[in-house]
Design an enzyme around this catalytic site. Sequence first.
Site, short mmCIF file in Angstrom:
data_model
loop_
_atom_site.label_atom_id
_atom_site.label_comp_id
_atom_site.label_asym_id
_atom_site.label_seq_id
_atom_site.Cartn_x
_atom_site.Cartn_y
_atom_site.Cartn_z
N LYS A 194 31.35 42.79 39.71
CA LYS A 194 32.74 42.99 39.67
C LYS A 194 32.85 44.35 40.02
O LYS A 194 32.41 45.50 39.25
CB LYS A 194 33.20 42.57 38.04
CG LYS A 194 34.35 43.04 37.67
CD LYS A 194 34.79 42.33 36.45
CE LYS A 194 36.37 42.86 36.20
NZ LYS A 194 36.69 42.21 34.80
N ARG A 204 46.43 42.96 34.62
CA ARG A 204 46.80 43.68 33.51
C ARG A 204 48.20 43.68 33.03
O ARG A 204 48.40 43.93 31.96
CB ARG A 204 46.31 45.06 33.93
CG ARG A 204 44.66 45.16 34.21
CD ARG A 204 44.13 46.50 34.56
NE ARG A 204 42.78 46.50 34.95
CZ ARG A 204 42.05 47.40 35.33
NH1 ARG A 204 42.83 48.56 35.71
NH2 ARG A 204 40.88 47.58 35.72
N LYS A 216 37.79 52.08 34.40
CA LYS A 216 36.58 51.56 34.25
C LYS A 216 35.28 51.76 35.01
O LYS A 216 34.32 50.88 35.19
CB LYS A 216 37.00 49.93 34.31
CG LYS A 216 38.13 49.61 33.37
CD LYS A 216 38.17 47.78 33.24
CE LYS A 216 39.32 47.68 32.21
NZ LYS A 216 39.66 46.13 31.92
N GLU A 232 22.55 43.62 40.19
CA GLU A 232 23.14 42.79 39.10
C GLU A 232 22.80 41.50 39.20
O GLU A 232 23.07 40.80 38.12
CB GLU A 232 24.86 43.10 39.14
CG GLU A 232 25.17 44.54 38.75
CD GLU A 232 25.34 44.68 37.29
OE1 GLU A 232 25.01 44.08 36.54
OE2 GLU A 232 25.49 45.94 37.17
N LYS A 247 33.67 39.52 42.45
CA LYS A 247 35.21 40.00 42.31
C LYS A 247 35.43 41.21 42.68
O LYS A 247 34.87 42.07 42.32
CB LYS A 247 35.31 39.58 40.52
CG LYS A 247 36.75 39.88 40.16
CD LYS A 247 36.74 39.57 38.73
CE LYS A 247 38.19 39.95 38.11
NZ LYS A 247 38.28 40.00 36.94
N SER A 273 44.28 38.85 41.19
CA SER A 273 45.74 38.87 40.96
C SER A 273 46.42 39.73 42.28
O SER A 273 47.59 39.24 42.59
CB SER A 273 46.23 39.37 39.72
OG SER A 273 45.56 40.80 39.57
N TYR A 312 44.82 31.99 41.73
CA TYR A 312 46.38 31.36 41.30
C TYR A 312 46.75 30.47 42.61
O TYR A 312 47.97 30.10 42.21
CB TYR A 312 46.81 32.85 41.26
CG TYR A 312 46.26 33.92 40.28
CD1 TYR A 312 46.41 33.62 38.98
CD2 TYR A 312 45.44 34.79 40.64
CE1 TYR A 312 45.71 34.48 37.92
CE2 TYR A 312 44.76 35.69 39.84
CZ TYR A 312 44.82 35.24 38.38
OH TYR A 312 44.16 36.21 37.43
C1 PBG Z 1 38.89 41.65 32.24
C2 PBG Z 1 39.31 41.00 33.34
C3 PBG Z 1 40.02 41.37 34.61
C4 PBG Z 1 40.24 40.33 35.44
C5 PBG Z 1 39.67 39.21 34.85
N1 PBG Z 1 39.18 39.83 33.66
C6 PBG Z 1 40.63 42.78 34.80
C7 PBG Z 1 39.89 44.13 34.59
O1 PBG Z 1 38.78 44.11 34.23
O2 PBG Z 1 40.58 45.07 34.38
C8 PBG Z 1 41.10 40.49 36.72
C9 PBG Z 1 41.72 39.23 37.07
C10 PBG Z 1 42.50 39.49 38.30
O3 PBG Z 1 43.03 40.40 38.58
O4 PBG Z 1 43.29 38.41 38.72
N2 PBG Z 1 37.80 41.62 31.62
#
Ligand code: PBG
Length: 323
Positions: A194, A204, A216, A232, A247, A273, A312
């Site tokens: 990720k 968010r 992050k 990982e 991701k 997203s 989505y």
């Molecule tokens: C948070 C989480 C995130 C997403 C899924 N779980 C955002 C982040 O890490 O800040 C993002 C999913 C998306 O953007 O569609 N643990």
Amino acid sequence: MLQRPRRNRKSEVIRQMVQETHVSAANLIFPLFIIDGKNQKTEVSSMPGIFRYSVDNLLREVESCIKLGLKTFDLFPNIDEALKDTFATESYREESLYLRAIREVKKEFPEACVITDVAMDPYSSDGHDGIVDNGEILNDATLEVLGKMALAHARAGADIIAPSDMMDGRVGFIRQVLDEHGYSGVSIMSYSAKYASAFYGPFRDALNSAPKFGDKKTYQMNPANQREALIEANLDEQEGADFLMVKPALPYLDVIKLLKDNTELPIAAYNVSGEYAMIKAAIQKGWLNEQRAITEVLTSIRRAGATAILTYHAKEVLENKWL
Ligand code: PBG
């Protein structure tokens, strides 16, 4: 010329016969956003066509997806700011919005596959995925919270637990907690690779979960790194993951392929997203053909090696019979 590759493209029938990659409803996972209240359905402004649902409306939404053959859902809660704290205690409170939602969906639709998100950020007053101490994200203390959260999800009926926090050792820790409490049948889909991506912005907004300070980058991966994804992935596999996730998806197709070539576990990819927002914005402007752009995106992610796609677009591609 002995070889004329165009011969295998000369008609629709032949093109379909030699098609290497397919996307079907069975490969798709639909993320759904939940909010408190009754009869609520509010659109996420940066994600046209995507809504936050109160639990009653969530059930109707799940029902209409199941009718289309879409049976796997990943749930995410939008939590009232007043319920957030340093330790994300709302995340394992019996009567919390999220645990109620899981129980209700599994009660009404036992055939649905419910994936739950394990991470502190929607419940954290700091907006981070771990416990914050003096500006630092604590790893091992966070594992205790993640373990409680995962156990609460399993008790509520989750089929698959998906830790999205990127703390070290969390897959093994969660696996052990689940097994010790009799939930050895609950699966783990680990967000293995990720990345600290710009493409989570709309998510968010949807959950009001952006970090209150900093970023992050001490836990999510550097977008410039590929080999680190193998570290990982190998750890998650050794620690007992059933699926490995990459991701975001589109900007990381090389990472999907890399993991595919280095594990026998199924790979999931999260078409996040920001990827959705980007496509929808261009479509709204009339700059892209909707059906062709969306099906090409999903096909590319499958071609790279993903077995399952969190997207989505899942419902619209089935509603419109685009697959
Ligand atoms: C948070 C989480 C995130 C997403 C899924 N779980 C955002 C982040 O890490 O800040 C993002 C999913 C998306 O953007 O569609 N643990």
